[in-house]
Motif scaffolding. Structure first.
Motif, PDB file in Angstrom:
ATOM      1  N   ILE A   1       0.967  -1.201   0.063  1.00  0.00           N
ATOM      2  CA  ILE A   1       0.002  -0.058   0.194  1.00  0.00           C
ATOM      3  C   ILE A   1       0.792   1.185  -0.101  1.00  0.00           C
ATOM      4  N   VAL A   2       2.056   1.153   0.417  1.00  0.00           N
ATOM      5  CA  VAL A   2       3.032   2.425   0.174  1.00  0.00           C
ATOM      6  C   VAL A   2       3.312   2.750  -1.163  1.00  0.00           C
ATOM      7  N   ASN A   3       2.884   1.982  -2.016  1.00  0.00           N
ATOM      8  CA  ASN A   3       3.078   2.296  -3.468  1.00  0.00           C
ATOM      9  C   ASN A   3       2.031   2.977  -4.045  1.00  0.00           C
ATOM     10  N   ARG A   4       1.055   3.215  -3.373  1.00  0.00           N
ATOM     11  CA  ARG A   4      -0.091   3.713  -3.841  1.00  0.00           C
ATOM     12  C   ARG A   4       0.322   5.159  -4.678  1.00  0.00           C
ATOM     13  N   PRO A   5      -0.395   5.720  -5.585  1.00  0.00           N
ATOM     14  CA  PRO A   5      -0.234   6.843  -6.023  1.00  0.00           C
ATOM     15  C   PRO A   5       0.078   8.158  -5.378  1.00  0.00           C
ATOM     16  N   GLU A   6      -1.079   8.160  -4.352  1.00  0.00           N
ATOM     17  CA  GLU A   6      -0.861   9.482  -3.413  1.00  0.00           C
ATOM     18  C   GLU A   6       0.462   9.317  -2.370  1.00  0.00           C
ATOM     19  N   LYS A   7       1.121   8.215  -2.401  1.00  0.00           N
ATOM     20  CA  LYS A   7       2.224   8.053  -1.495  1.00  0.00           C
ATOM     21  C   LYS A   7       1.505   7.508  -0.267  1.00  0.00           C
ATOM     22  N   ALA A   8       2.276   7.326   0.678  1.00  0.00           N
ATOM     23  CA  ALA A   8       1.832   6.739   2.206  1.00  0.00           C
ATOM     24  C   ALA A   8       2.907   6.969   3.178  1.00  0.00           C
ATOM     25  N   PRO A   9       2.251   7.028   4.444  1.00  0.00           N
ATOM     26  CA  PRO A   9       3.265   7.403   5.590  1.00  0.00           C
ATOM     27  C   PRO A   9       4.177   6.197   5.902  1.00  0.00           C
ATOM     28  N   GLY A  10       4.940   6.397   6.828  1.00  0.00           N
ATOM     29  CA  GLY A  10       5.890   5.070   7.413  1.00  0.00           C
ATOM     30  C   GLY A  10       4.939   4.566   8.361  1.00  0.00           C
ATOM     31  N   SER A  11       5.436   3.591   9.086  1.00  0.00           N
ATOM     32  CA  SER A  11       4.640   2.988  10.302  1.00  0.00           C
ATOM     33  C   SER A  11       5.672   2.111  11.282  1.00  0.00           C
ATOM     34  N   TRP A  12       7.033   2.490  11.268  1.00  0.00           N
ATOM     35  CA  TRP A  12       7.662   1.949  12.078  1.00  0.00           C
ATOM     36  C   TRP A  12       8.210   2.688  13.307  1.00  0.00           C
ATOM     37  N   ALA A  13       8.084   2.267  14.427  1.00  0.00           N
ATOM     38  CA  ALA A  13       8.419   3.247  15.634  1.00  0.00           C
ATOM     39  C   ALA A  13       9.866   3.354  15.815  1.00  0.00           C
TER      40      ALA A  13
END
Length: 290
Positions: free
Chosen positions: A213-225
């Motif tokens: 999902i991080v490759n979606r066109p609108e980009k995406a946030p990270g998730s690692w603490a």
């Protein structure tokens, strides 16, 4: 379409599980959640999670035991640091037609089940930047005999993934385990990871329609603490690199305790509807020098 969330837990991680479930229920009161027991020490979490969050226990405990026993027969008792992590593979055979698996060392910041809408086009989903770190903690360079460089850009973290019931059969699992047991040189177990290398291998080999999902066109946030640049706005975290709120935060490889990254966020979600404690037994304070 029958959708739901699977988690694994035992009584030892009850605090983490409460934080996760409170975060899920904050944004979603309806999606069913099923607990896959991590081991036989699960009766307290089942009672608490069922009473407070509507969680049900996985109905076929005999299958989970069979899976664990077969795995030990294939690899031997001492091969994996935490072989019970493979119990999450019961997801393929549960009651949900489409499912999300999520680790308990996570809190979510939205209606996380909505990500399964991508399963209209794909058969497997992940949602992380694990691939940016290369193949470490998953594979060794020997794996290039099996997968291309492009395929290995689709590696994922085993703490958050989604798919469809019965895409993987029980026989697929055992055949994959046997393949991997015959080629231990393909896998990086140096950091004592257990299921992640094997499951990455299985998904790359057996499911073709994959989407991160991080490759979606609108980009995406990270998730690692372990990422230091997220900043807090209210009860959410923002990733300034894409100017988007995080969908979830995962303390993978990080002990959740006072002083850990984003402790305040975890604490806020854990104590929704409760008073926060004034003392944490797990916190160790250095004695001041006189």
């Amino acid at each position: 379409m029958n959708r739901g969330i699977y988690i694994t837990a035992n009584d030892k991680v009850i605090e983490q599980g409460i934080a996760l479930l409170k975060s899920i229920r904050k944004y979603d009161s309806d999606t069913p959640v099923i607990l896959i027991p991590y081991d036989d020490n699960y009766h307290t979490v089942v009672e608490r999670f069922s009473r407070d969050y509507g969680v049900k226990i996985y109905p076929d405990l005999e299958f989970i035991e069979r899976l664990s026993n077969k795995l030990q027969q294939i690899f031997g008792n001492k091969f994996f640091a935490r072989p019970n992590q493979f119990r999450k593979q019961a997801c393929w055979f549960g009651e949900f037609d489409e499912f999300l698996y999520i680790d308990t060392d996570i809190v979510v910041f939205d209606k996380i089940i909505d990500n399964l809408n991508y399963l209209n086009e794909y058969d497997f989903l992940c949602f992380d930047y694990q691939h940016l770190g290369g193949i470490k903690n998953i594979f060794t360079p020997e794996i290039y005999q099996v997968f291309s460089k492009d395929e290995l850009l689709e590696t994922f973290n085993g703490g958050w993934w989604a798919s469809k019931k019965n895409l993987i059969s029980e026989q697929d699992l055992y055949e994959t385990f046997a393949e991997c047991a015959a080629h231990p040189e393909y896998f990086d177990f140096s950091q004592k990871t257990s299921d992640q290398p094997i499951i990455n291998y299985m998904i790359l080999k057996r499911i073709k329609k994959r989407f991160n999902i991080v490759n979606r066109p609108e980009k995406a946030p990270g998730s690692w603490a372990g990422t230091s640049h997220f900043h807090q706005e209210g009860d959410k975290l923002i990733d300034p690199t894409v100017n988007q709120p995080l969908s979830y935060l995962h303390w993978a490889g990080i002990r959740i305790q006072p002083g850990c990254p984003y402790w305040d966020i975890w604490e806020d979600y854990r104590y929704i509807g409760e008073s926060k404690p004034t003392h944490y037994p797990q916190k160790t304070e250095r004695k001041k020098k006189v």
